[in-house]
Design an enzyme around this catalytic site. Structure first.
Site, PDB file in Angstrom:
ATOM      1  N   ARG A  82      96.226  11.359  -2.720  1.00 21.93           N
ATOM      2  CA  ARG A  82      96.522  12.014  -1.440  1.00 21.93           C
ATOM      3  C   ARG A  82      97.000  11.001  -0.403  1.00 21.93           C
ATOM      4  NH1 ARG A  82      91.851  15.847   0.744  1.00 21.93           N
ATOM      5  NH2 ARG A  82      90.960  13.848   1.368  1.00 21.93           N
ATOM      6  N   LYS A 184      96.794  13.682   5.419  1.00 19.96           N
ATOM      7  CA  LYS A 184      95.655  13.234   6.226  1.00 19.96           C
ATOM      8  C   LYS A 184      96.141  12.152   7.178  1.00 19.96           C
ATOM      9  CE  LYS A 184      90.728  12.776   5.328  1.00 19.96           C
ATOM     10  NZ  LYS A 184      90.286  13.823   6.241  1.00 19.96           N
ATOM     11  N   GLU A 220      92.357  26.546   8.380  1.00 20.00           N
ATOM     12  CA  GLU A 220      91.169  25.739   8.105  1.00 20.00           C
ATOM     13  C   GLU A 220      90.497  25.379   9.418  1.00 20.00           C
ATOM     14  OE1 GLU A 220      91.886  21.857   6.389  1.00 20.00           O
ATOM     15  OE2 GLU A 220      93.889  21.755   7.222  1.00 20.00           O
TER      16      GLU A 220
HETATM   17  N1  PLP Z   1      90.562  19.709   5.899  1.00 14.44           N
HETATM   18  C1  PLP Z   1      90.592  18.733   6.811  1.00 14.44           C
HETATM   19  C2  PLP Z   1      91.411  18.947   8.025  1.00 14.44           C
HETATM   20  C3  PLP Z   1      89.875  17.550   6.614  1.00 14.44           C
HETATM   21  O1  PLP Z   1      89.895  16.569   7.516  1.00 14.44           O
HETATM   22  C4  PLP Z   1      89.099  17.416   5.453  1.00 14.44           C
HETATM   23  C5  PLP Z   1      88.349  16.187   5.196  1.00 14.44           C
HETATM   24  O2  PLP Z   1      88.770  15.328   4.483  1.00 14.44           O
HETATM   25  C6  PLP Z   1      89.096  18.461   4.526  1.00 14.44           C
HETATM   26  C7  PLP Z   1      89.835  19.593   4.784  1.00 14.44           C
HETATM   27  C8  PLP Z   1      88.306  18.359   3.276  1.00 14.44           C
HETATM   28  O3  PLP Z   1      88.923  17.530   2.330  1.00 14.44           O
HETATM   29  P1  PLP Z   1      88.101  16.762   1.250  1.00 14.44           P
HETATM   30  O4  PLP Z   1      87.312  17.774   0.511  1.00 14.44           O
HETATM   31  O5  PLP Z   1      89.118  16.111   0.386  1.00 14.44           O
HETATM   32  O6  PLP Z   1      87.239  15.797   1.965  1.00 14.44           O
HETATM   33  C1  COI Z   2      86.079  14.000   5.557  1.00 16.10           C
HETATM   34  O1  COI Z   2      85.445  15.007   5.248  1.00 16.10           O
HETATM   35  O2  COI Z   2      86.068  12.983   4.876  1.00 16.10           O
HETATM   36  C2  COI Z   2      86.902  13.971   6.755  1.00 16.10           C
HETATM   37  O3  COI Z   2      87.739  13.125   6.853  1.00 16.10           O
HETATM   38  C3  COI Z   2      86.680  14.941   7.820  1.00 16.10           C
HETATM   39  C4  COI Z   2      86.407  14.324   9.127  1.00 16.10           C
HETATM   40  C5  COI Z   2      86.299  15.450  10.081  1.00 16.10           C
HETATM   41  C6  COI Z   2      85.174  13.479   9.150  1.00 16.10           C
END
Ligand code: PLP
Ligand code: COI
Length: 341
Positions: A82, A184, A220
């Site tokens: 990612r 991200k 989201e």
């Molecule tokens: N959506 C957003 C906007 C996020 O910042 C995060 C955190 O990383 C997620 C979703 C969840 O992603 P992940 O499960 O890869 O941490």
């Molecule tokens: C994560 O879940 O790792 C994120 O980056 C989300 C953030 C809001 C802490």
């Protein structure tokens, strides 16, 4: 550096400096090997690309202490992948995912004393990131970059742990169609700060963002994807090109289908459907799965039948299976667990 002043059981989601971090620089078209340093500070030009035009991307993953005392991470290859995609979208050089995983492993090993004990509810959060570091004044990508990884022990993202959240439908948009919602990038989070401060002021834990084009579909929150459960125990997950492809959410799809035998639908979800669902959760690395009890749309309340005191039964099963896999209590699908030591 000692870890003995940390109260693992009562840790919030905050920054605690740990001894080592990884740093690699990109210059003259290539990445140096990089390595660990104790220096937690960065000295930059006043005109660095990251400071002027927000050219910065990041990742978030965790190291877990398992029941038998090992230290593991969960699917770090997907975070590496990612970050590669985020870099391409912001015209940054790709930091190869294999090197990404090596850097994560090296950093966690060097901070092993800060991986919280099994059963404490805390974990070691890992924050890899990358930014444009040389002076940039015309609007263009930087030529030099720095990739870094630091760690910090953390507790639950939401105060109150697994107590159901109250969220509100935001009047602000987080991501545009064809924009950067699917990567991200720091800029997506800067965008969300006014919205989250406003939500907190109004007494809500988080925002539900709708799609910017029609404001009819669920996207989201500021830091997690949604997961819904129907009254007949089907999992429904919003699909959109402008949400972050959460690794937790993608893993929960496998957990739901292969471990719990549940049906999963990944599709557009209209906001008008939300009142029909039985359970709602926020899923992400930081959020794990945090249950939502109430969703408020300009004064109109949707109270999920799962209530405001505990997680709904399906959300709970998903939570227990996922965390069981992460903490070594339940056998993981092949390739999901990277053992660090
Ligand atoms: N959506 C957003 C906007 C996020 O910042 C995060 C955190 O990383 C997620 C979703 C969840 O992603 P992940 O499960 O890869 O941490
Ligand atoms: C994560 O879940 O790792 C994120 O980056 C989300 C953030 C809001 C802490």
């Amino acid at each position: 550096m000692e870890n003995n002043n940390l109260d693992w059981d009562n840790l919030g989601f905050g920054y605690h400096k740990t001894p080592a971090r990884f740093v690699a620089n990109y210059k003259n078209g290539e990445w140096e090997n990089g390595g660990l340093t104790e220096d937690d500070t960065i000295v930059l030009s006043e005109c660095a690309g990251v400071l002027q035009y927000a050219q910065t991307i990041f990742e978030g993953l965790k190291a877990y202490r398992t029941e038998d005392g090992r230290i593991v991470t969960f699917r770090p290859d997907l975070n590496g992948e990612r970050l590669e995609n985020s870099a391409k979208r912001l015209e940054m050089p790709v930091f190869p995912k294999e090197k990404f995983v090596e850097a994560v492993v090296e950093t966690v090993k060097a901070n092993a004393d800060f991986v919280p004990p099994y059963g404490s509810g805390a974990t070691l959060y890992i924050r890899p990131y990358m930014f444009g570091s040389n002076p940039v004044i015309g609007v263009k990508p930087a030529d030099e970059y720095q990739f870094r990884v630091f760690t910090t022990p953390v507790g639950p993202y939401f105060k109150g742990g697994v107590k159901p959240l109250t969220i509100c439908v935001s009047d602000f948009d987080r991501a545009a169609p064809h924009g950067t919602g699917h990567i991200k990038a720091g800029l997506n989070y800067a965008m969300s700060l006014h919205a989250i401060v406003t939500a907190h002021k109004n007494g809500y834990d988080e925002n539900m963002y709708l799609d910017a084009a029609t404001r009819t579909k669920v996207e989201e929150t500021g830091g997690a994807n949604f997961l819904f459960v129907t009254k007949d125990n089907k999992i429904v997950i919003p699909k959109s090109d402008s949400i972050l492809p959460s690794i937790t959410r993608r893993s929960l799809v496998t957990v739901a289908k292969d471990y719990l035998g549940l049906e999963v639908e990944e599709r557009e979800v209209l906001f008008t459907e939300v009142k029909e669902f039985a359970e709602c959760g926020l899923c992400g690395t930081a959020a794990v799965i945090s249950p939502v009890g109430k969703i408020v749309d300009h004064g109109e309340e949707i109270c999920l039948p799962s209530g405001m005191t505990e997680m709904g039964p399906i959300t709970k099963k998903l939570y227990e299976t996922l965390t069981g896999i992460q903490m070594g209590r339940i056998e993981a699908p092949e390739g999901w667990i990277k053992v660090i030591e």
